[in-house]
Design an enzyme around this catalytic site. Structure first.
Site, short mmCIF file in Angstrom:
data_model
loop_
_atom_site.label_atom_id
_atom_site.label_comp_id
_atom_site.label_asym_id
_atom_site.label_seq_id
_atom_site.Cartn_x
_atom_site.Cartn_y
_atom_site.Cartn_z
N GLU A 174 0.82 -1.22 0.00
CA GLU A 174 0.00 0.00 0.00
C GLU A 174 0.85 1.26 0.00
O GLU A 174 0.38 2.33 0.33
CB GLU A 174 -1.00 0.09 1.16
CG GLU A 174 -1.14 -1.04 2.12
CD GLU A 174 0.02 -1.21 3.07
OE1 GLU A 174 0.89 -0.34 3.13
OE2 GLU A 174 0.04 -2.25 3.75
N SER A 194 9.24 -3.23 1.85
CA SER A 194 8.19 -4.23 2.09
C SER A 194 7.99 -5.05 0.82
O SER A 194 8.98 -5.59 0.30
CB SER A 194 6.92 -3.53 2.55
OG SER A 194 5.96 -4.47 2.97
N ASP A 232 9.52 -8.26 12.96
CA ASP A 232 8.61 -8.09 11.83
C ASP A 232 7.65 -9.28 11.80
O ASP A 232 8.07 -10.41 12.01
CB ASP A 232 9.45 -8.05 10.55
CG ASP A 232 8.65 -7.68 9.31
OD1 ASP A 232 7.40 -7.75 9.35
OD2 ASP A 232 9.27 -7.33 8.30
N HIS A 241 8.23 -4.31 11.27
CA HIS A 241 8.20 -4.38 9.81
C HIS A 241 8.87 -3.13 9.21
O HIS A 241 8.48 -2.01 9.50
CB HIS A 241 6.75 -4.49 9.31
CG HIS A 241 6.64 -4.68 7.83
ND1 HIS A 241 7.35 -5.65 7.15
CD2 HIS A 241 5.93 -4.02 6.88
CE1 HIS A 241 7.06 -5.59 5.86
NE2 HIS A 241 6.21 -4.60 5.66
#
Lengths: 353, 353
Positions: free
Chosen positions: B148, B218, B301, B330
């Protein structure tokens, strides 16, 4: 006058101020959640040590930008370790702050060039930063610290001015940082600001001598008013959460009163209050303020908003811009970047028009 | 696998991520303490509106730097309004984010120049930023968003690279931002990265075509590994909290699973998982990775640290630098600037040696 007296820890863990001055959020969380056996002072001095080690590792690896950043953050950690203690920790932390900043200075972008200016029997230690890509000579802003803020802490605000094409000069005056051991708080801060100006106007290849302004934060706002009122070579003035006089100090938090006692070198609070009241009063000279002047004040500042009325009452010869933030605390640290950007833009505009 | 499943609000109010990506602390406080009748989405979209208004006021006053900053912060507010909603709010927020960033781009310092690159039946929208005071041609880093995160959010990381003399290029690929409506998540992100590279290597006056690296955060870390493995024109690769495969997704938080469903345009979670498992697997090509590669991973994470072992197992032809942070979440958002500085320094060093 105050709604609530904060605990020392509450007064020190001023999230808005510490974050806006550049300390990492992760450190604030760690400070809040630290082992209760570790003092505030020891926590932050240990952070300063870590950051210095990280700076040294970055130098060894050839990463000058990163090294400058870590030495500077280390300097900030030392600043906030000591800023509200008034025993031997104060001096230890101040020295650590100054030492780490001295290491950071040549590595900052643009670098901060150290300048030593003799005055009386002491020396003003200051730093000049000049925007790299602006056409010279450039305007300059002289930035003043306050009661426990010093020349090292304006770095992020300097960056705002530098990217707007304005050089910056910071220094420690009476009662501040590296000058405190020689000169306690006094009623003639303006003389030190003028000494700085005497130097800056000689740098004609670099600085536009007729485009120099002054900005101060908190007690530095008071000093800015005094300095501009007494020396009309200053072409613009910003009082960022400043004040006019200290006839009364009941509104001050307990640790802030201790801070006044410390910087006046007073044996007790009663003596301190008298010295502060006598030294900190710009009303007699405020009619001399003739340059455009910007006043920022938070309506929820413990320093009374009536100080703004006093500026209006006494600064009868200056064009004033009054910026009152209804939800702002002392220096509007709680409001994020907006007030700082307004001051930077106003000052840059005044110095380039 | 996870210790605790966060509530949607806890997952969204990720202090480290939001602060390190540039949202003001004052906004996070206000979001946390907002009237319960105001949704997370509405709160942040309203902040975006305010920031746009402030940007417009700054333009009217001639303060271009400040205008660029407010449009960009407005873009970030819109990003974090929508980033974990999956109904019509997602598209509304994405559009707002992109629009505000388009306004900010020419005002940033250095500016972000929009580049439109046709591919298949769609267009890659990207932004190039070039350091102003570096001698050209300069090295360049291609920065990839994740599940995202999109091209608008890397601004502060770009600044780290820019001050180290490295140009930056960001864009939206399959499943991301402005491309999502045309192309959902796919197994050939590398083809889009290579299309970008085809363009960058033509800018020979500006960019050093043999000094271009790729970094992703990510899911973008996964894309970076894939892109560098498939196109050996990339001279350095950074996987920032990335992963190799998605055979299993039990570790994912509920809203993150919804996010996968959204970007794969799947009717249900079961379909999404199959599509994700098929599309997100770099093992078959990882032997093609031959450039120096930096792997940053937080041991805390939710994306398992065993992913790092898989990189080591399959990337047998690359020189790997493995950087594991024992306390990192994370992408190590909770650790402040240190991991970001390490990645920026490593990448700048690799691209300038």
């Amino acid at each position: 006058m105050t709604q609530q007296t904060p605990t020392p820890e509450q007064e020190m863990l001023n999230w808005g101020r510490l974050l806006m001055d550049g300390l990492p959020f992760a450190d604030l969380i760690a400070a809040r959640d630290r082992d209760p056996g570790i003092t505030w002072f020891d926590f932050w001095m240990s952070r300063a040590d870590s950051y210095e080690t990280m700076g040294e590792a970055a130098i060894a690896d050839g990463h000058a930008h990163t090294a400058g950043y870590w030495f500077w953050v280390g300097s900030m950690a030392a600043q906030y370790a000591q800023f509200l203690w008034f025993d031997e920790r104060r001096q230890e932390g101040q020295l650590r702050k100054a030492t780490l900043y001295h290491r950071a200075a040549p590595l900052l972008n643009p670098p901060a060039a150290r300048v030593d200016l003799p005055i009386d029997d002491t020396t003003i230690i200051g730093y000049l930063r000049v925007p790299t890509d602006a056409e010279r000579p450039v305007p300059c802003a002289v930035l003043l610290g306050g009661l426990e803020s010093t020349k090292e802490e304006s770095y992020l605000f300097e960056n705002l001015l530098l990217e707007r094409g304005i050089a910056t000069f910071t220094f420690d005056g009476p009662g501040q940082g590296e000058m405190l051991q020689d000169v306690a708080l006094s009623d003639d801060y303006d003389r030190y600001a003028s000494r700085v100006l005497d130097h800056l106007v000689t740098l004609t290849d670099t600085l536009a001598s007729d485009r120099i302004g002054v900005l101060g934060r908190s007690l530095g706002g008071h000093y800015a008013l005094r300095s501009a009122a007494k020396d009309n070579r200053f072409r613009a003035c910003v009082s960022w959460g400043g004040f006019v006089q200290m006839d009364d100090w009941d509104f001050e938090y307990p640790m802030t009163k201790q801070s006044w006692k410390y910087v006046t070198n007073s044996p007790d609070l009663e003596t301190a209050q008298i010295r502060v009241r006598n030294a900190i009063d710009v009303r007699p000279v405020l009619a001399g303020l003739t340059c455009p002047t910007y006043i920022l004040h938070g309506a929820k500042d413990e320093t009374p908003i009536t100080e703004v009325d006093q500026v209006k009452e006494y600064a009868t010869n200056a064009q004033l811009v009054i910026d009152i933030e209804p939800e702002g605390d002392h220096c509007c640290h709680n409001l994020g970047p907006a007030p700082r950007l307004r001051m930077a833009d106003w000052l840059a505009t005044e110095l380039t028009r």
